[in-house]
Design an enzyme around this catalytic site. Sequence first.
Site: not given
Length: 658
Positions: A293, A407
């Site tokens: 985030c 990721n």
Amino acid sequence: MLELRKGVDILTDIGGIHTLDEAQALFAQRLDAKNQAKLARITNEEALLTIANSIAMCNPDNVFINTGSPEDVEWVRQFSLERKEEEPLKMPDHTIHFDLPEEQARIIDRTFYIVNPGEDISVLAKKIERDAAYDYVQKYMVGIMEGMTMLVGFYSRGPIGAKAAVPALEITSSAYVMHSANILYRNAYDQFDAEIERAGVLFKNLHSQGPNRPEDLPNARVFMDRSWLTTYSTFCTYAGNTLLLKKGNHRFAVDLATYFKVGEELSEHMFITGMTGPGGRKTFFAGAAPSGCGKTTTAMVGSDFIGDDLAQLWIEESNGTLRAINPEKGIFGIIKDVNWEGDPYLMKCLREEGTEVIWSNVLIKDGVPYWDGCCDDPPEEGVNFQGKWWKGKTDAHGNPIPISHPNARVTVPAEAIANYNREIAESPAGAPVRVITYSGRDADTMPPVWVAKNPDEGVAIGASIVSAATATEIGAKGVRRQPWANSPFIPGALGDYMKAQFEFFNSPKFSEGNRPLMSGLNYFLTHEARGGSGKGLLGEKRDVRVWLSWLERRSHEEVDAIVTPIGYLPLYEDLKQLFADIIDKEYPRELYDMQFSLYIDNLIGRIDLQAEAYSKEIRIPPRLFEVYKKQREGLMALKEKYGAIVTPDQLIEAGGIN
Ligand code: SPV
Ligand code: MN
């Protein structure tokens, strides 16, 4: 409650080595003269027994003792290349490591806390009974390193000697894991015995990737033995699952803060960074955000970067200030959407010579890494986390395979980042923190920035973080509650953790003017949710500097704010000025109104969601519900008077400024 040293210590029991004499005899047998000499420096019994039992259990062919000397550090680098765990890239000191395609993030479905009978853990976590964990370790870890070299490293989670620093052992058969540890953690070989004495605890981590085959992944496990402060990790390589000095030991640190240092220390999933304010003063922030985030980006926005992932906090007795250290000294950062505009400091390390970088799970073409959001014209083929890749390649379900995994990560030493403040980052006194931030990925409810009116409301902000799922956990979907952005790492009951938060932030140990400002941040409001005419996010990455600067001013009581039921909100004129001064950007009133109007139904919905969820948990301090109740009443009164959307002008009329 948690009891240390309770139940069978699995490693010692299976390894079968109980005395220093037995350990020394084993070392004499299994280590060559050079490594024996290196190990001779360590005398702490717990450390030596842990190493001996790991050897006895895993049965490696060789043992390498990593002292952190330039020679040893280089040896680990070379060994990783030799073993093909990493491959060299075109840029000097850059390498690429690929995790198996199915293991590109934390394996939360195979991650367990080892518990003793009757012990409760967080409702958000998984547990395994000690006996079952014992059986697993015996079945899969005995002999797991046959034919391999065991690497042993001695680290400190934090500047050596800092109050909240804890020494940790990393024992692994992966040179990539040890290479990563060398970049991310301070080597403490020289002071290891003394540090264990000082800290009174030692974290122990044992990992083996085994044969590193996809077919072993169903058997992969990450176990955290809370009672013995030992982690076990098998059949995986992704650093979040294997380099357990990171999240494995963070979980132990959370336990220590929650059960043994209440009101004294906290262990948080937070960045630490400094902002330079008027007159050149430095104001330090510690901020929580769920994985994926923008935590790294926020950390690097500051003028004095300290850390991007974890923070150990304490109140300094001598002057009543809040201090923070980063247990790490490097970043393991998500690379998706990292670009020159938003992340210039990081990009310099990645695209210019002079920095050691381990890339993972990106696209490699002609020895150069590329990733999702890197550039306008990325190559149309290469090798990525799924093997050979070309534009349009699809997976087994027909979904296009992205250029890099969402990721995908880079491991970079913090000192390579141009705004790293090495002096403060390495100081055992820690950074003096004045501002705490909590943020999530919230499209429609919370404003970009707001400040709690008191510590209880501040704790409630942390307790109420929600976030859309991100790519950092395999299988995670939808919008989820993310208390303190730390919930994946809180082993015990959330109520126990929350109690420690209330005690810490209300502590009488803070001296006058040094209690931190507690605030919320949200970069993810969308046009669609706030009546905008555009599409997508209302703000831009660079606006972050303005929100932080406003908090910086507020923490020095230099700006007023609107008093609302959810806390203090910035005034338009102050933001307009900061936008102009700091990022040279026009800030239209209309945008401000969209961002800072209170959408009462959304807010009430959020409070009800949280109150409902927390009412089902054990030992939640009643103070939390009092905060929610008061905020709810205030919001309902506003709605009665102004309707479901209350503008900043109406908020001023209703609550005034402070
Ligand atoms: C995170 O996901 O929060 C990280 C990376 O910082 S991991 O090591 O996977 O935890
Ligand atoms: Mn993290």
